[in-house]
Design a protein around this motif. Sequence first.
Motif, PDB file in Angstrom:
ATOM      1  N   TRP A  38      34.769  31.233  41.110  1.00 17.90           N
ATOM      2  CA  TRP A  38      36.010  32.231  41.661  1.00 17.90           C
ATOM      3  C   TRP A  38      35.469  32.492  43.231  1.00 17.90           C
ATOM      4  CZ3 TRP A  38      40.573  30.310  39.819  1.00 17.90           C
ATOM      5  CH2 TRP A  38      40.500  29.820  38.348  1.00 17.90           C
ATOM      6  N   GLN A  39      36.520  31.904  44.049  1.00 14.12           N
ATOM      7  CA  GLN A  39      36.178  31.759  46.018  1.00 14.12           C
ATOM      8  C   GLN A  39      37.394  31.847  46.421  1.00 14.12           C
ATOM      9  OE1 GLN A  39      32.814  28.820  45.913  1.00 14.12           O
ATOM     10  NE2 GLN A  39      34.010  27.818  47.927  1.00 14.12           N
ATOM     11  N   SER A  40      37.430  31.928  47.813  1.00 14.32           N
ATOM     12  CA  SER A  40      38.369  32.041  48.326  1.00 14.32           C
ATOM     13  C   SER A  40      37.744  30.303  49.032  1.00 14.32           C
ATOM     14  CB  SER A  40      38.087  32.573  49.596  1.00 14.32           C
ATOM     15  OG  SER A  40      38.592  34.042  49.436  1.00 14.32           O
ATOM     16  N   VAL A  41      38.637  29.580  50.201  1.00 10.68           N
ATOM     17  CA  VAL A  41      38.045  28.328  50.689  1.00 10.68           C
ATOM     18  C   VAL A  41      37.476  28.783  51.545  1.00 10.68           C
ATOM     19  CG1 VAL A  41      38.390  26.690  52.577  1.00 10.68           C
ATOM     20  CG2 VAL A  41      40.441  27.594  50.964  1.00 10.68           C
ATOM     21  N   THR A  42      35.648  28.001  51.490  1.00 10.81           N
ATOM     22  CA  THR A  42      34.555  27.854  52.175  1.00 10.81           C
ATOM     23  C   THR A  42      34.500  26.651  52.594  1.00 10.81           C
ATOM     24  OG1 THR A  42      33.306  27.840  50.701  1.00 10.81           O
ATOM     25  CG2 THR A  42      33.865  29.891  51.030  1.00 10.81           C
ATOM     26  N   PRO A 128      46.632  39.874  42.561  1.00  9.09           N
ATOM     27  CA  PRO A 128      46.526  40.647  43.817  1.00  9.09           C
ATOM     28  C   PRO A 128      45.492  41.211  44.116  1.00  9.09           C
ATOM     29  CG  PRO A 128      47.687  41.308  41.257  1.00  9.09           C
ATOM     30  CD  PRO A 128      46.577  40.005  40.800  1.00  9.09           C
ATOM     31  N   TYR A 129      44.971  40.987  45.668  1.00 10.18           N
ATOM     32  CA  TYR A 129      43.865  41.396  46.158  1.00 10.18           C
ATOM     33  C   TYR A 129      42.867  42.128  45.142  1.00 10.18           C
ATOM     34  CZ  TYR A 129      44.602  45.808  48.068  1.00 10.18           C
ATOM     35  OH  TYR A 129      44.378  47.442  48.447  1.00 10.18           O
ATOM     36  N   ARG A 130      42.783  43.408  45.114  1.00  4.84           N
ATOM     37  CA  ARG A 130      41.785  44.102  44.209  1.00  4.84           C
ATOM     38  C   ARG A 130      41.851  43.635  43.085  1.00  4.84           C
ATOM     39  NH1 ARG A 130      41.648  48.911  46.517  1.00  4.84           N
ATOM     40  NH2 ARG A 130      42.563  49.632  48.094  1.00  4.84           N
ATOM     41  N   HIS A 131      41.738  42.375  41.852  1.00  5.84           N
ATOM     42  CA  HIS A 131      41.698  41.354  40.821  1.00  5.84           C
ATOM     43  C   HIS A 131      41.350  40.854  41.327  1.00  5.84           C
ATOM     44  CE1 HIS A 131      44.116  44.331  38.102  1.00  5.84           C
ATOM     45  NE2 HIS A 131      44.975  43.935  39.369  1.00  5.84           N
ATOM     46  N   ALA A 132      41.303  40.116  42.446  1.00  6.18           N
ATOM     47  CA  ALA A 132      40.909  38.922  43.290  1.00  6.18           C
ATOM     48  C   ALA A 132      39.445  39.354  43.737  1.00  6.18           C
ATOM     49  CB  ALA A 132      41.313  38.170  44.398  1.00  6.18           C
ATOM     50  N   ALA A 133      39.717  40.516  44.520  1.00  3.89           N
ATOM     51  CA  ALA A 133      37.784  40.468  44.757  1.00  3.89           C
ATOM     52  C   ALA A 133      36.914  40.761  43.751  1.00  3.89           C
ATOM     53  CB  ALA A 133      38.242  42.109  46.090  1.00  3.89           C
ATOM     54  N   ASP A 134      37.364  41.285  42.192  1.00  4.14           N
ATOM     55  CA  ASP A 134      36.778  41.902  41.182  1.00  4.14           C
ATOM     56  C   ASP A 134      36.740  40.068  40.597  1.00  4.14           C
ATOM     57  OD1 ASP A 134      37.179  44.126  42.080  1.00  4.14           O
ATOM     58  OD2 ASP A 134      38.636  44.561  40.606  1.00  4.14           O
ATOM     59  N   ALA A 135      37.303  39.651  41.298  1.00  8.87           N
ATOM     60  CA  ALA A 135      36.866  38.092  40.970  1.00  8.87           C
ATOM     61  C   ALA A 135      35.662  37.440  41.105  1.00  8.87           C
ATOM     62  CB  ALA A 135      38.149  37.490  39.991  1.00  8.87           C
ATOM     63  N   CYS A 136      35.965  37.325  42.063  1.00  9.20           N
ATOM     64  CA  CYS A 136      35.043  36.726  43.061  1.00  9.20           C
ATOM     65  C   CYS A 136      33.984  36.739  43.047  1.00  9.20           C
ATOM     66  CB  CYS A 136      35.240  37.284  44.514  1.00  9.20           C
ATOM     67  SG  CYS A 136      36.338  36.137  46.084  1.00  9.20           S
ATOM     68  N   PHE A 137      32.948  35.477  43.128  1.00  8.25           N
ATOM     69  CA  PHE A 137      31.349  35.809  42.727  1.00  8.25           C
ATOM     70  C   PHE A 137      30.305  35.981  43.546  1.00  8.25           C
ATOM     71  CE2 PHE A 137      27.967  33.090  43.595  1.00  8.25           C
ATOM     72  CZ  PHE A 137      26.739  33.599  42.274  1.00  8.25           C
ATOM     73  N   SER A 138      30.820  35.697  44.894  1.00  8.12           N
ATOM     74  CA  SER A 138      30.693  36.178  46.270  1.00  8.12           C
ATOM     75  C   SER A 138      30.724  37.686  46.424  1.00  8.12           C
ATOM     76  CB  SER A 138      31.007  35.209  46.959  1.00  8.12           C
ATOM     77  OG  SER A 138      30.483  35.239  48.809  1.00  8.12           O
ATOM     78  N   PRO A 139      29.764  38.648  47.342  1.00  6.31           N
ATOM     79  CA  PRO A 139      30.268  39.738  46.768  1.00  6.31           C
ATOM     80  C   PRO A 139      30.659  39.245  48.985  1.00  6.31           C
ATOM     81  CG  PRO A 139      27.794  39.588  46.340  1.00  6.31           C
ATOM     82  CD  PRO A 139      28.474  38.085  47.209  1.00  6.31           C
ATOM     83  N   SER A 140      29.862  38.735  49.284  1.00  9.90           N
ATOM     84  CA  SER A 140      30.641  38.604  50.730  1.00  9.90           C
ATOM     85  C   SER A 140      31.924  38.072  50.622  1.00  9.90           C
ATOM     86  CB  SER A 140      30.388  37.627  52.084  1.00  9.90           C
ATOM     87  OG  SER A 140      29.867  36.373  51.496  1.00  9.90           O
ATOM     88  N   ASN A 141      32.552  37.225  50.149  1.00  6.15           N
ATOM     89  CA  ASN A 141      33.709  36.952  49.937  1.00  6.15           C
ATOM     90  C   ASN A 141      34.980  38.195  49.298  1.00  6.15           C
ATOM     91  OD1 ASN A 141      35.192  33.554  48.181  1.00  6.15           O
ATOM     92  ND2 ASN A 141      36.589  35.472  49.201  1.00  6.15           N
ATOM     93  N   ALA A 142      34.239  38.705  47.954  1.00  6.41           N
ATOM     94  CA  ALA A 142      34.976  40.235  47.318  1.00  6.41           C
ATOM     95  C   ALA A 142      35.347  41.163  48.931  1.00  6.41           C
ATOM     96  CB  ALA A 142      34.105  40.532  46.543  1.00  6.41           C
TER      97      ALA A 142
END
Length: 153
Positions: A38-42, A128-142
């Motif tokens: 899971w990630q944001s747009v890159t 929610p943003y904190r849950h999204a950060a936890d779900a991210c694969f990429s540490p920089s994305n989180a």
Amino acid sequence: MIPRMSKPFKIPLSVLVVIHTPALEVLLINRTDSPGFWQSVTGSKDQEDEPFEQAAIREVREETGIDAATGTLTDWGLENVYDIYPRYLHRYAPGVTRNREHVFGLCVPAGTPVTLNPREHTAWQWLPYRHAADACFSPSNAEAILMLPEFMP
């Protein structure tokens, strides 16, 4: 026989766009080539001289179908420099091992429709943003997602 045209190498200059609502819900998308990633747009610049802002607008439209003009795009003035994952090195010119990523936020109204590019992503979710950060694969994305409250428009 016509020679096959090879795909040009990716440019090691990219964007990360944290798409979010005013209520701090963040859009995450799941990569086709990495289930559970899971990630944001890159995405990388298409040309060396493409402004980062234009790359962000283009990548958001290509990956989610969202027109950045429906929201507020904010340049966070942050950059991440990281080693390119070995599985993706073949996409870059020989000897290129690091990428520089410029970070943006895109605040959109709640309920903004999402239309994924099926070649790149299989699913999307608002969290929610904190849950999204936890779900991210990429540490920089989180890390970028956790900074979201500081960059609210």
